[in-house]
Design a protein around this motif. Structure first.
Motif, PDB file in Angstrom:
ATOM      1  N   GLU A   1      -4.872  11.616   3.787  1.00  0.00           N
ATOM      2  CA  GLU A   1      -4.442  13.182   4.333  1.00  0.00           C
ATOM      3  C   GLU A   1      -5.270  13.739   5.131  1.00  0.00           C
ATOM      4  OE1 GLU A   1      -4.372  14.768   0.312  1.00  0.00           O
ATOM      5  OE2 GLU A   1      -2.240  14.054  -0.055  1.00  0.00           O
ATOM      6  N   ALA A   2      -6.614  13.197   5.185  1.00  0.00           N
ATOM      7  CA  ALA A   2      -7.819  13.700   6.088  1.00  0.00           C
ATOM      8  C   ALA A   2      -7.279  13.333   7.593  1.00  0.00           C
ATOM      9  CB  ALA A   2      -8.970  13.492   5.879  1.00  0.00           C
ATOM     10  N   GLN A   3      -6.587  12.354   7.811  1.00  0.00           N
ATOM     11  CA  GLN A   3      -6.160  12.027   9.148  1.00  0.00           C
ATOM     12  C   GLN A   3      -5.569  12.860  10.082  1.00  0.00           C
ATOM     13  OE1 GLN A   3      -8.012   9.139  10.089  1.00  0.00           O
ATOM     14  NE2 GLN A   3      -8.631   9.411   7.960  1.00  0.00           N
ATOM     15  N   GLY A   4      -4.842  13.701   9.319  1.00  0.00           N
ATOM     16  CA  GLY A   4      -3.751  15.014  10.007  1.00  0.00           C
ATOM     17  C   GLY A   4      -2.615  14.610   9.911  1.00  0.00           C
ATOM     18  N   PRO A   5      -1.745  15.647  10.303  1.00  0.00           N
ATOM     19  CA  PRO A   5      -0.245  15.358  10.048  1.00  0.00           C
ATOM     20  C   PRO A   5       0.223  14.206  11.093  1.00  0.00           C
ATOM     21  CG  PRO A   5      -0.843  17.531  10.400  1.00  0.00           C
ATOM     22  CD  PRO A   5      -2.119  16.987  10.629  1.00  0.00           C
ATOM     23  N   GLY A   6       0.695  13.294  10.585  1.00  0.00           N
ATOM     24  CA  GLY A   6       1.539  12.112  11.408  1.00  0.00           C
ATOM     25  C   GLY A   6       0.551  11.384  11.763  1.00  0.00           C
ATOM     26  N   LYS A   7      -0.666  11.139  11.298  1.00  0.00           N
ATOM     27  CA  LYS A   7      -1.768  10.009  11.631  1.00  0.00           C
ATOM     28  C   LYS A   7      -2.070   9.162  10.660  1.00  0.00           C
ATOM     29  CE  LYS A   7      -3.449  12.839  15.301  1.00  0.00           C
ATOM     30  NZ  LYS A   7      -4.313  13.495  15.914  1.00  0.00           N
ATOM     31  N   ALA A   8      -1.351   9.271   9.508  1.00  0.00           N
ATOM     32  CA  ALA A   8      -1.892   8.499   8.302  1.00  0.00           C
ATOM     33  C   ALA A   8      -1.292   7.161   8.560  1.00  0.00           C
ATOM     34  CB  ALA A   8      -1.226   8.788   6.961  1.00  0.00           C
ATOM     35  N   SER A   9      -0.117   6.710   9.007  1.00  0.00           N
ATOM     36  CA  SER A   9       0.586   5.632   9.309  1.00  0.00           C
ATOM     37  C   SER A   9      -0.244   4.707  10.569  1.00  0.00           C
ATOM     38  CB  SER A   9       2.015   5.802   9.896  1.00  0.00           C
ATOM     39  OG  SER A   9       2.857   6.312   8.985  1.00  0.00           O
ATOM     40  N   ALA A  10      -0.498   5.516  11.663  1.00  0.00           N
ATOM     41  CA  ALA A  10      -1.502   4.847  12.410  1.00  0.00           C
ATOM     42  C   ALA A  10      -2.776   4.218  11.483  1.00  0.00           C
ATOM     43  CB  ALA A  10      -1.732   5.675  13.763  1.00  0.00           C
ATOM     44  N   TYR A  11      -3.341   4.940  10.958  1.00  0.00           N
ATOM     45  CA  TYR A  11      -4.594   4.755  10.189  1.00  0.00           C
ATOM     46  C   TYR A  11      -4.428   3.419   9.330  1.00  0.00           C
ATOM     47  CZ  TYR A  11      -9.067   5.327   7.426  1.00  0.00           C
ATOM     48  OH  TYR A  11     -10.171   5.224   6.758  1.00  0.00           O
ATOM     49  N   VAL A  12      -3.254   3.550   8.413  1.00  0.00           N
ATOM     50  CA  VAL A  12      -2.693   2.369   7.681  1.00  0.00           C
ATOM     51  C   VAL A  12      -2.668   1.102   8.552  1.00  0.00           C
ATOM     52  CG1 VAL A  12      -1.155   1.499   5.951  1.00  0.00           C
ATOM     53  CG2 VAL A  12      -2.137   3.813   5.829  1.00  0.00           C
ATOM     54  N   THR A  13      -2.023   1.271   9.425  1.00  0.00           N
ATOM     55  CA  THR A  13      -1.580   0.185  10.400  1.00  0.00           C
ATOM     56  C   THR A  13      -2.724  -0.427  10.857  1.00  0.00           C
ATOM     57  OG1 THR A  13       0.428   1.207  11.103  1.00  0.00           O
ATOM     58  CG2 THR A  13      -0.443  -0.692  12.507  1.00  0.00           C
ATOM     59  N   GLY A  14      -3.889   0.297  11.370  1.00  0.00           N
ATOM     60  CA  GLY A  14      -5.018  -0.175  11.921  1.00  0.00           C
ATOM     61  C   GLY A  14      -5.963  -1.105  10.914  1.00  0.00           C
ATOM     62  N   ALA A  15      -5.978  -0.345   9.520  1.00  0.00           N
ATOM     63  CA  ALA A  15      -6.690  -0.967   8.474  1.00  0.00           C
ATOM     64  C   ALA A  15      -5.892  -2.338   8.057  1.00  0.00           C
ATOM     65  CB  ALA A  15      -6.404  -0.141   7.329  1.00  0.00           C
ATOM     66  N   VAL A  16      -4.598  -2.355   7.956  1.00  0.00           N
ATOM     67  CA  VAL A  16      -3.802  -3.527   7.429  1.00  0.00           C
ATOM     68  C   VAL A  16      -4.220  -4.679   8.699  1.00  0.00           C
ATOM     69  CG1 VAL A  16      -1.768  -4.545   7.130  1.00  0.00           C
ATOM     70  CG2 VAL A  16      -2.462  -2.463   6.089  1.00  0.00           C
ATOM     71  N   ARG A  17      -3.986  -4.160  10.082  1.00  0.00           N
ATOM     72  CA  ARG A  17      -4.196  -5.201  11.026  1.00  0.00           C
ATOM     73  C   ARG A  17      -5.657  -5.829  11.014  1.00  0.00           C
ATOM     74  NH1 ARG A  17      -0.315  -2.381  15.454  1.00  0.00           N
ATOM     75  NH2 ARG A  17       1.734  -3.376  14.933  1.00  0.00           N
ATOM     76  N   ALA A  18      -6.738  -5.002  10.794  1.00  0.00           N
ATOM     77  CA  ALA A  18      -8.083  -5.340  10.798  1.00  0.00           C
ATOM     78  C   ALA A  18      -8.147  -6.525   9.627  1.00  0.00           C
ATOM     79  CB  ALA A  18      -8.904  -4.191  10.610  1.00  0.00           C
ATOM     80  N   GLN A  19      -7.648  -6.148   8.364  1.00  0.00           N
ATOM     81  CA  GLN A  19      -7.457  -6.962   7.354  1.00  0.00           C
ATOM     82  C   GLN A  19      -7.121  -8.227   7.549  1.00  0.00           C
ATOM     83  OE1 GLN A  19      -9.635  -6.599   4.343  1.00  0.00           O
ATOM     84  NE2 GLN A  19      -8.898  -8.741   3.475  1.00  0.00           N
ATOM     85  N   ARG A  20      -5.908  -8.426   8.156  1.00  0.00           N
ATOM     86  CA  ARG A  20      -4.986  -9.583   8.513  1.00  0.00           C
ATOM     87  C   ARG A  20      -6.195 -10.357   9.721  1.00  0.00           C
ATOM     88  NH1 ARG A  20       0.831  -8.932  10.467  1.00  0.00           N
ATOM     89  NH2 ARG A  20      -0.084  -7.269  11.557  1.00  0.00           N
ATOM     90  N   ALA A  21      -6.607  -9.773  10.418  1.00  0.00           N
ATOM     91  CA  ALA A  21      -7.362 -10.459  11.526  1.00  0.00           C
ATOM     92  C   ALA A  21      -8.606 -10.954  10.832  1.00  0.00           C
ATOM     93  CB  ALA A  21      -7.956  -9.639  12.466  1.00  0.00           C
ATOM     94  N   TRP A  22      -9.371 -10.232   9.855  1.00  0.00           N
ATOM     95  CA  TRP A  22     -10.131 -11.047   8.965  1.00  0.00           C
ATOM     96  C   TRP A  22      -9.825 -12.042   8.129  1.00  0.00           C
ATOM     97  CZ3 TRP A  22     -15.123 -12.148   8.336  1.00  0.00           C
ATOM     98  CH2 TRP A  22     -15.456 -12.506   7.110  1.00  0.00           C
ATOM     99  N   GLU A  23      -8.888 -12.014   7.452  1.00  0.00           N
ATOM    100  CA  GLU A  23      -8.266 -13.106   6.928  1.00  0.00           C
ATOM    101  C   GLU A  23      -7.836 -14.277   7.734  1.00  0.00           C
ATOM    102  OE1 GLU A  23      -4.838 -11.276   4.790  1.00  0.00           O
ATOM    103  OE2 GLU A  23      -6.132 -10.252   3.212  1.00  0.00           O
ATOM    104  N   GLN A  24      -7.126 -14.104   8.920  1.00  0.00           N
ATOM    105  CA  GLN A  24      -6.972 -15.206   9.692  1.00  0.00           C
ATOM    106  C   GLN A  24      -8.156 -15.864  10.378  1.00  0.00           C
ATOM    107  OE1 GLN A  24      -4.682 -13.140  12.801  1.00  0.00           O
ATOM    108  NE2 GLN A  24      -2.798 -13.623  11.715  1.00  0.00           N
TER     109      GLN A  24
END
Length: 104
Positions: free
Chosen positions: A20-43
């Motif tokens: 919610e602190a990311q601001g309106p409409g920005k939570a999806s980008a935040y989650v996308t970045g976090a998931v991609r970073a986690q996936r890169a770490w796992e790879q």
């Protein structure tokens, strides 16, 4: 165009507050970045395991401590020069590995 899929998820309160602190409409980008970073770490971990290297918590802590020591000792200019060499190396690999990287 990238295909997107709308999801409804449940998260703990602290995660909800962060999103919610990311601001309106920005939570999806935040989650996308976090998931991609986690996936890169796992790879990365999978690739290291494939090469016979095991990444342990103790080893990661020791590597982090060494990095902090270097950060404390190196001047900012040296970090900038190393960062630039890494960037050029990445560009060269992306270009096929046989072309020199362009100067920035």
């Amino acid at each position: 165009m990238t295909t997107v899929k709308k999801l409804s998820i449940s998260v703990p309160q602290d995660v909800a507050e962060t999103l919610e602190a990311q601001g309106p409409g920005k939570a999806s980008a935040y989650v996308t970045g976090a998931v991609r970073a986690q996936r890169a770490w796992e790879q990365f971990r999978d690739e290291q395991a494939r090469r016979g290297a095991t990444l342990t918590s103790e080893g990661m802590i020791a590597a982090r401590a060494r990095r902090y020591t270097v950060q404390a000792e190196w001047p900012a200019e040296r970090f900038a020069a190393v960062r630039e060499r890494v960037r050029q190396h990445i560009e060269q690999e992306q270009a096929g590995g046989d072309q020199p990287a362009s100067a920035a």
